[in-house]
Design an enzyme around this catalytic site. Structure first.
Site, short mmCIF file in Angstrom:
data_model
loop_
_atom_site.label_atom_id
_atom_site.label_comp_id
_atom_site.label_asym_id
_atom_site.label_seq_id
_atom_site.Cartn_x
_atom_site.Cartn_y
_atom_site.Cartn_z
N SER A 26 0.86 -1.18 0.00
CA SER A 26 0.00 0.00 0.00
C SER A 26 0.90 1.24 0.00
O SER A 26 2.11 1.13 0.27
CB SER A 26 -0.88 -0.01 1.24
N GLU A 178 -5.23 -15.30 2.10
CA GLU A 178 -4.05 -15.07 2.92
C GLU A 178 -4.42 -14.76 4.38
O GLU A 178 -4.67 -13.61 4.74
CB GLU A 178 -3.22 -13.90 2.37
N LYS A 220 -2.25 -18.62 0.83
CA LYS A 220 -1.00 -17.92 1.14
C LYS A 220 -0.88 -17.82 2.66
O LYS A 220 -1.34 -16.87 3.28
CB LYS A 220 -1.02 -16.52 0.51
P1 13P Z 1 5.94 -10.41 2.81
O1 13P Z 1 6.56 -11.55 2.04
O2 13P Z 1 6.83 -9.21 2.92
O3 13P Z 1 5.36 -10.87 4.12
O4 13P Z 1 4.74 -9.88 1.94
C1 13P Z 1 3.89 -10.78 1.37
C2 13P Z 1 2.54 -10.22 1.32
O5 13P Z 1 1.96 -10.11 0.27
C3 13P Z 1 1.92 -9.82 2.58
O6 13P Z 1 0.55 -9.60 2.37
#
Ligand code: 13P
Length: 341
Positions: A26, A178, A220
């Site tokens: 963001s 995620e 994720k």
């Molecule tokens: P990081 O690998 O820096 O944790 O970021 C991945 C991500 O998309 C977090 O939402």
């Protein structure tokens, strides 16, 4: 919904030897990253930085199956006027889009957050699809601390993730689901394992209730790791074994693939963990990366906002993407890290 097509995209996202570049910071988050390298976070600098990554032809065509974009980026053009989305497509990679709108305090649950952005999501997904996005991302955040997470926080976040996933599939977009259990605390790996188990079980129950097709999504998750402030840091092998044990218990075999977040692990740790898991083998789903920081920290440093450093930034990005690509096949070795260009 055409499930066969969603499944094809999901499988392409987790192709062995490739993984996802999470470039969807963001405006607030990318400012923090730019502050760290002394670069002002202007729209142009953000564009130039991301253009540098997407024009890393070797990395993008060989090692990056898809790129998660932020809303600003999906509408931006490269310096020569080419839409950034087109650069990604031309490299043979799939454009994706972060569609959550960040977090808000969860009422009656002090210190806990709920991810927002469901209002008007169906309309936004249609616009993103027309611009080229074929997958999306929604991140829920679960923190570990004294008395948290509550079942309330786990439940409302799982519910929102499933609402989002169902809307994506209806719009012919593959949802990346995620649920991130943060590694910021002082907890040990077993507490991370237990909380992540509860989170994943709740998420998959909600996905079932809301009729999300597992063949048309990508998970994720975080790995089972020790909290950053824990005095007891688990070894690479322990992280790999516990994470696989956990995922086997919670993630149905119908899910085509799992693409991990890096969550604050160092570049090399994130690679070593993924590699160790793939060396265990015999898994029902593909295991790859969807890293933000662990793919971008090195190129950000090498670039440092200077046009003269673009080639160095691209080399650093290509190296990390290559290392993680090898890890997605269980073929990485620590000795390869020394051969940085
Ligand atoms: P990081 O690998 O820096 O944790 O970021 C991945 C991500 O998309 C977090 O939402």
């Amino acid at each position: 919904m055409n499930l066969a097509d969603l499944n094809k995209i999901a499988l392409a996202m987790v192709t062995p030897g490739k993984g996802i570049l999470a470039a969807d910071e963001s405006s607030g988050t990318i400012k923090k990253r730019f502050d760290a390298i002394g670069v002002e976070s202007t729209e142009e600098n953000r564009r130039d930085y991301r253009e540098m990554l997407f024009r890393s032809t070797e990395a993008m065509s060989k090692y990056v199956s898809g790129v998660i974009l932020y809303d600003e980026t999906i509408w931006q053009n490269a310096k020569d006027g080419t839409p950034l989305v087109k650069l990604i497509e031309q490299a043979g990679s799939i454009p994706g889009i972060k569609v959550d709108e960040g977090t808000q305090a969860l009422p009656a649950c002090p210190g806990e957050l709920v991810t927002v952005g469901l209002d008007k999501l169906a309309e936004r997904l249609k616009k993103y699809y027309d611009r080229g996005a074929r997958f999306a991302k929604w991140r829920a955040v679960i923190d570990i601390g004294q008395g948290i997470p509550t079942t309330t926080a786990i439940h409302v976040n799982a519910h929102a993730l499933a609402r989002y996933a169902a809307l994506c599939q209806a719009a012919q977009i593959v949802p990346i689901v995620e649920p991130e259990v943060l590694m910021d605390g002082g907890h040990d790996i077993d507490r991370c394992y237990e909380v992540t188990r509860q989170v994943l079980n709740t998420v998959f129950r909600e996905l079932f209730v809301q009729r999300v097709e597992l063949e048309g999504m990508v998970l994720k998750p975080n790995m089972a790791v020790s909290g950053k402030k824990s005095p007891k840091q688990a070894s690479v092998q322990e992280v790999a074994e516990k994470t696989i044990h956990l995922l086997k218990a919670c993630v149905p075999a119908a899910v085509p693939g799992i693409a991990f977040l890096s969550g604050g692990q160092s570049d090399e740790e994130a690679t070593a963990h993924l590699d160790a898991m793939n060396r265990i083998g015999g898994l029902p789903w593909k295991l790859t990366f969807s890293y933000g920081r662990a793919l971008q920290a090195a190129p950000q440093k090498a670039w440092s906002g200077k046009a003269a450093n673009v080639a160095a930034g691209q080399r650093a990005f290509t190296h990390r993407a290559h290392m993680n690509a090898l890890a997605s096949k269980g073929a990485w070795e620590t000795g390869l890290e020394k051969k940085v260009a």
